[in-house]
Enzyme design. Structure first.
Site, PDB file in Angstrom:
ATOM      1  N   HIS A 422       0.796  -1.168   0.118  1.00  0.00           N
ATOM      2  CA  HIS A 422      -0.598  -0.218   0.176  1.00  0.00           C
ATOM      3  C   HIS A 422       0.253   1.400   0.047  1.00  0.00           C
ATOM      4  O   HIS A 422       0.211   2.670  -0.280  1.00  0.00           O
ATOM      5  CB  HIS A 422      -1.359   0.332   1.191  1.00  0.00           C
ATOM      6  CG  HIS A 422      -1.989  -0.714   0.752  1.00  0.00           C
ATOM      7  ND1 HIS A 422      -3.055  -0.233   0.053  1.00  0.00           N
ATOM      8  CD2 HIS A 422      -2.096  -2.303   1.201  1.00  0.00           C
ATOM      9  CE1 HIS A 422      -4.496  -1.266   0.363  1.00  0.00           C
ATOM     10  NE2 HIS A 422      -4.117  -2.503   0.882  1.00  0.00           N
ATOM     11  N   LYS A 616       0.330  13.770   0.841  1.00  0.00           N
ATOM     12  CA  LYS A 616      -1.091  14.609   0.370  1.00  0.00           C
ATOM     13  C   LYS A 616      -1.235  16.359   0.000  1.00  0.00           C
ATOM     14  O   LYS A 616      -1.823  16.724  -0.645  1.00  0.00           O
ATOM     15  CB  LYS A 616      -2.203  14.315   1.064  1.00  0.00           C
ATOM     16  CG  LYS A 616      -2.180  12.612   1.658  1.00  0.00           C
ATOM     17  CD  LYS A 616      -3.217  11.977   1.993  1.00  0.00           C
ATOM     18  CE  LYS A 616      -3.413  10.187   2.420  1.00  0.00           C
ATOM     19  NZ  LYS A 616      -4.436  10.713   1.162  1.00  0.00           N
ATOM     20  N   THR A 718      -8.762   6.456  -2.864  1.00  0.00           N
ATOM     21  CA  THR A 718     -10.291   6.347  -2.928  1.00  0.00           C
ATOM     22  C   THR A 718     -11.081   7.708  -2.502  1.00  0.00           C
ATOM     23  O   THR A 718     -11.798   7.246  -3.596  1.00  0.00           O
ATOM     24  CB  THR A 718     -10.631   4.914  -2.146  1.00  0.00           C
ATOM     25  OG1 THR A 718      -9.939   5.454  -0.808  1.00  0.00           O
ATOM     26  CG2 THR A 718      -9.707   3.550  -2.464  1.00  0.00           C
ATOM     27  N   LYS A 722     -14.345   7.934  -4.471  1.00  0.00           N
ATOM     28  CA  LYS A 722     -15.632   8.230  -4.109  1.00  0.00           C
ATOM     29  C   LYS A 722     -16.456   9.865  -4.916  1.00  0.00           C
ATOM     30  O   LYS A 722     -17.313  10.205  -4.909  1.00  0.00           O
ATOM     31  CB  LYS A 722     -15.951   8.484  -2.798  1.00  0.00           C
ATOM     32  CG  LYS A 722     -15.062   7.053  -1.438  1.00  0.00           C
ATOM     33  CD  LYS A 722     -14.952   7.980  -0.879  1.00  0.00           C
ATOM     34  CE  LYS A 722     -14.226   6.565   0.162  1.00  0.00           C
ATOM     35  NZ  LYS A 722     -13.102   7.067   0.867  1.00  0.00           N
TER      36      LYS A 722
HETATM   37  C1  LIG Z   1     -12.072   7.086   1.134  1.00  0.00           C
HETATM   38  C2  LIG Z   1     -11.866   7.820   2.858  1.00  0.00           C
HETATM   39  C3  LIG Z   1     -10.164   7.703   2.829  1.00  0.00           C
HETATM   40  C4  LIG Z   1      -9.234   7.604   1.573  1.00  0.00           C
HETATM   41  O1  LIG Z   1      -9.106   8.911   1.426  1.00  0.00           O
HETATM   42  P1  LIG Z   1      -8.054   8.879   0.072  1.00  0.00           P
HETATM   43  O2  LIG Z   1      -8.264  10.877  -0.787  1.00  0.00           O
HETATM   44  O3  LIG Z   1      -7.899   8.035  -0.451  1.00  0.00           O
HETATM   45  O4  LIG Z   1      -6.986   9.518   1.586  1.00  0.00           O
HETATM   46  C5  LIG Z   1      -9.921   7.815   4.194  1.00  0.00           C
HETATM   47  N1  LIG Z   1     -11.219   8.648   5.270  1.00  0.00           N
HETATM   48  C6  LIG Z   1     -11.903   7.975   4.479  1.00  0.00           C
HETATM   49  C7  LIG Z   1     -13.132   8.670   5.991  1.00  0.00           C
HETATM   50  C8  LIG Z   1     -13.222   7.823   3.333  1.00  0.00           C
HETATM   51  O5  LIG Z   1     -14.060   7.698   3.302  1.00  0.00           O
END
Ligand SMILES: *Cc1c(COP(=O)(O)O)cnc(C)c1O
Length: 876
Positions: A422, A616, A718, A722
């Site tokens: 990861h 990030k 991810t 979303k």
């Molecule tokens: C999807 C999700 C993440 C991952 O977000 P990234 O932008 O991919 O780092 C982190 N925390 C929560 C609560 C999520 O639903």
């Protein structure tokens, strides 16, 4: 269409349950013979019988469904009356949540028992395996809505509630998030388990029953403060304790080896034995009879309370002894992508792994009476290196508990285990001190030593005499156990989580392993449970999709692509605009009620929601906002649509720099709020306590998705998926899955900026000088300089130093300054496009349609084909 499909599937499920599946026989061989006998009957009779049975079953099914509906309401009333001493009319939202959760949990338990029969049948098929997904984190969020949605009971419950004066939302809000994870990794495990269930796999998740999940975040004067997340009072309704099925996990002890006539034996004296008690959370799938479980282990002192010590009068010591075992599953480590190297963490890992592996081997042996076919019937997937001790632990179980030889065990273990990497961040790679591992798990350490010895011999055949290379990839070296190396050599498949990330693994992090065995490496890009992240959390958009492309996309993710046909349909584009606006209003209401902040739904919502981490680059976003603020200060009449910058992020508690960035964002926000002319146009909001539930409200309300990590550092992401599936347009770097989003939507439907991986590699090799970038860009310089003066009376000189200066070994290690100018340029471009509402909404359509590629169903299919070599037990 969807209706018909469902009925068919249900009938099939029922048929397979009541078919030939015999009671589990004591001897599998006898059982097999019986079945072969049954198969000898003529096909004709069989077909006729099946037809008749099918008709009967259809009637039974219909009756059953009517009965189930009546049952839900009756059971709910009973629970309210007898367990909670209230009535449907008088129940509080809390009581209604508890009662509903209890009833739904009962339904799931029954479904799990029913599904067992389907699984038992599949045990005789050689194309199906049991999938075990082991992960230290499962970020499940809330369950009630998800389960009602999957079971098709949402409308019924809505009707029941009408008489009670409660709304569904009020009831759902009573459930605490199961926050047993930090971020993307844990949420991925949750999305995968849910999707494997919908898609009919026999899958089990293994993790720990942390008493406290990820901390609750409070922002006090801009600074993050952590509060305990005591989730069990509201969350335990979903946990089904199995106290009579515990496993013993052994720690410490004095290890000795000695020779006998039968060979080398060992002895472990005075170990600490901790009991692992399972708590099962049932996992529902969408419109399927498939029901799986997430098994969470709780640590309990094996002798229970130490009565001897207690009787001798030393109550405190007795209580402490009890504590020392239970502390193992007390709390989730709150660091994402940072390793802490603490003994308790290692203890958690081995505790989880040992209980899970013992459970898996025992269950297999119970069915087949042999371990010969272990790797043909089971898949053990280790999500990141945290469960990598599964490899030596399985060796231990095979050899010590089942008397197998090393070679017999090794062949089966390697062919059962697969590993997903990861991260390539150096600070996240797990390395444990030899002495720590040896002290805590003496037998496991000896096994790792033997794995190490044999591996080095083998590599010496492949790379004769190349000891530099061999040292580098060995599991033991520099007095450390290197978990990534152990995971790679002990697995038959290794994958990264996006095309780019998998390539970096092969070219870089695991390059020598790749040279030794290229076929071991593959890619499976991450995905999301879109039924949760679209159908459930964005009902407006889901309805529009039902109307335009038909509801089949809910079960077949490929169908989502059909939405692209509406890219120029004015009516649909207008509908999309209305839905987004309504979601923004809904989100603004939510923020107002929980945080007391007003959001303007007519402003553009720019969202960066993810863990706070240097790579990030929330700091890059903040720097651009500062320069925006400076431009507005210079010209308050600037003609612009109001902009709302929404940040949501938790920082690891001891990650000082990340906490400073949170404080910077909060203080920028505070200062802007004090200026009436500017706050109308520019608003910065730090959303407190980012969680799955918040994400479910936030994603549907976003216009712009900020995915701005330094290229090469974000393995996949991810959150980007979303946001995309909810119609947000991405501004991002060529990193992780952004690259594949770019490929999917095309350059005209995404905004890409910044240096590419190869460019960064080149700049680093020549020596990156952030000071030069800063000096040559007056806009950037002004923004960075403003950090010294600070905001709302607080200086952020520390962050300026971080970007430019000594004191830090490398200035600006994640290259915020390098990408700043391009980021600003592309952002301006994007805002201009946003004003062309038709164009923007059609970009949104393309993003939604192309998000089908990031359905977790697709990822799971790839895992099944490329890594696990298995199929669903129950196919759609
Ligand atoms: C999807 C999700 C993440 C991952 O977000 P990234 O932008 O991919 O780092 C982190 N925390 C929560 C609560 C999520 O639903």
């Amino acid at each position: 269409m969807a209706e018909k499909k469902t009925t068919e599937r249900k009938t099939a499920a029922k048929a397979s349950r009541t078919g030939t599946a015999a009671k589990k026989a004591k001897s599998p061989k006898t059982d097999k013979t019986t079945r072969t006998g049954a198969a000898a009957k003529t096909a004709k009779t069989k077909a006729a019988k099946a037809k008749a049975a099918k008709a009967v079953k259809k009637v039974e099914e219909a009756v059953l469904e009517v009965r189930e509906e009546a049952k839900l309401k009756d059971r709910l009333n009973t629970v309210l009356e007898y367990d909670l001493h209230t009535t449907p009319e008088e129940a509080s939202a809390q009581q209604m949540y508890k009662a509903l959760a209890r009833v739904v949990n009962e339904q799931l338990r029954q479904r799990y028992i029913d599904f067992k029969k389907t699984k038992e049948k599949a045990e005789q098929r050689d194309d199906v395996k049991k999938v075990y997904y082991i992960c230290m984190e499962y970020l499940m969020g809330q369950s009630l809505r998800n389960n009602l949605f999957n079971l098709g009971e949402m409308e019924e419950v809505r009707e029941i509630l009408e008489g009670s004066g409660l709304t569904l939302e009020e009831v759902f809000d009573c459930e605490p998030d199961a926050g047993l994870g930090n971020g993307g990794l844990g949420r991925l495990a949750a999305c995968f388990l849910s999707t494997m269930t919908t898609d009919g796999y026999d899958a089990t998740g293994f993790s720990l029953r942390y008493e406290y999940g990820l901390f609750k975040q409070k922002i006090v004067d801009g600074w993050q403060v952590e509060l305990p997340d005591n989730w069990l009072p509201g969350g335990h309704v979903w946990l089904n304790e199995n106290a009579d099925d515990p496993f013993d996990v052994t720690f410490y002890g004095t290890y000795q080896e000695y020779w006998t006539e039968e060979g080398l034996k060992f002895n472990l004296e005075n170990p600490q034995v901790v009991q692992a008690v399972p708590y099962d959370m049932y996992i529902s799938g969408y419109e399927t009879k498939t029901t799986n479980k997430l098994r969470l282990w709780k640590a309990v002192d094996s002798d229970g309370f130490d009565m001897a010590t207690f009787n001798s009068g030393d109550f405190t010591r007795a209580a402490q002894k009890n504590n020392s075992a239970e502390v193992i599953t007390k709390v989730l480590y709150p660091a994402d992508n940072i390793e802490e190297g603490k003994e308790l963490r290692l203890k958690q890992q081995y505790f989880m792994v040992s209980a899970s592996c013992q459970n898996i081997v025992r269950d297999h042996y119970k069915i087949y009476g042999t371990l010969d076919n272990f790797h043909k019937k089971n898949v053990i997937h280790i999500n990141d290196t945290h469960p990598a001790l599964s490899i030596p632990e399985l060796m231990r179980i095979f050899m010590d508990d089942y008397g197998c030889s090393w070679d017999y065990a090794w062949e089966r273990v390697v062919n059962t285990v697969s590993y997903t990497n990861h991260t390539v961040l150096a600070e996240a790679l797990e390395k444990w001190n030899d002495s720590l591992v040896r002290g805590l798990m003496p037998r496991i350490y000896v096994i790792i030593q033997e794995i190490n010895r044999r591996f080095r011999d083998e590599m010496n055949q492949k790379f004769p005499g190349d000891w530099g290379k061999i040292d580098y990839i060995s599991p033991l070296g520099d007095n450390q156990v290197r978990m990534a190396n152990l995971a790679v050599l002990g697995s038959h498949r290794v994958n990264g989580v996006s095309a780019l990330h998998s390539k970096i693994l092969q070219d870089d992090l695991f390059h020598d392993f790749y040279l030794a065995d290229p076929d071991k490496f593959t890619n499976v890009t991450n995905g999301i449970a879109y039924r949760r992240w679209l159908c459930q959390s964005n009902p407006g958009l889901a309805e529009l999709l039902d109307e335009t492309i038909g509801p089949d996309y809910r079960t077949d993710y490929h169908r989502l692509a059909d939405f692209e046909r509406f890219v120029r349909d004015e009516t649909v584009l207008d509908r999309l605009e209305e839905i987004k606006h309504a979601n923004k209003v809904r989100f603004a209401d939510k923020v107002k009620s929980v945080q007391g902040v007003d959001l303007d739904p007519d402003s553009i919502f720019v969202v960066q929601a993810k863990r706070l981490h240097e790579y990030k680059r929330q700091l890059l976003n903040a720097l651009r906002i500062i320069s925006r603020y400076q431009a507005l200060k210079a010209d308050p009449n600037l003609d612009m649509r109001p902009e709302t910058y929404l940040f949501a992020a938790k920082s690891a508690p001891n990650y000082y720099l990340a906490k400073s960035v949170i404080q910077l964002i909060s203080k920028i926000s505070e200062e802007i709020e004090q200026d009436p002319r500017i706050r109308e146009k520019l608003k910065v909001v730090f959303l407190e306590n980012y969680s799955v539930s918040m994400a479910e409200h936030l994603m549907p309300a976003a216009d712009i998705s900020e995915q701005i990590s330094t290229a090469g550092k974000e393995a996949s992401g991810t959150g980007n998926m979303k946001l995309m599936i909810n119609g947000a347009v991405t501004i991002g770097t060529m990193d992780g899955a952004n690259v594949e989003i770019y490929d999917a939507v095309g350059p005209e439907n995404i905004f890409i900026f910044g240096k590419r991986v190869e460019e960064i590699r080149k700049i680093l090799s020549e020596g990156y000088n952030s000071g030069a970038v800063y000096s040559n860009d007056p806009v950037l310089k002004a923004a960075v300089d403003r950090l010294s003066e600070g905001f709302a009376g607080m200086s952020f000189q520390n962050l300026k130093d971080y970007l430019l200066k000594p004191g830090y070994s490398i200035a600006d290690p994640y290259m915020c300054l390098l990408d700043f100018a391009d980021y600003c340029r592309v952002h301006d471009e994007m805002f201009a496009v946003y004003e062309d509402r038709r164009r923007w909404n059609s970009m949104s359509v393309v993003n939604i349609a192309k998000a089908y590629r990031f359905a977790a169903d697709s990822s799971i299919q790839n895992y099944a084909d490329q890594i696990w070599n298995t199929r669903p037990v129950l196919s759609i």
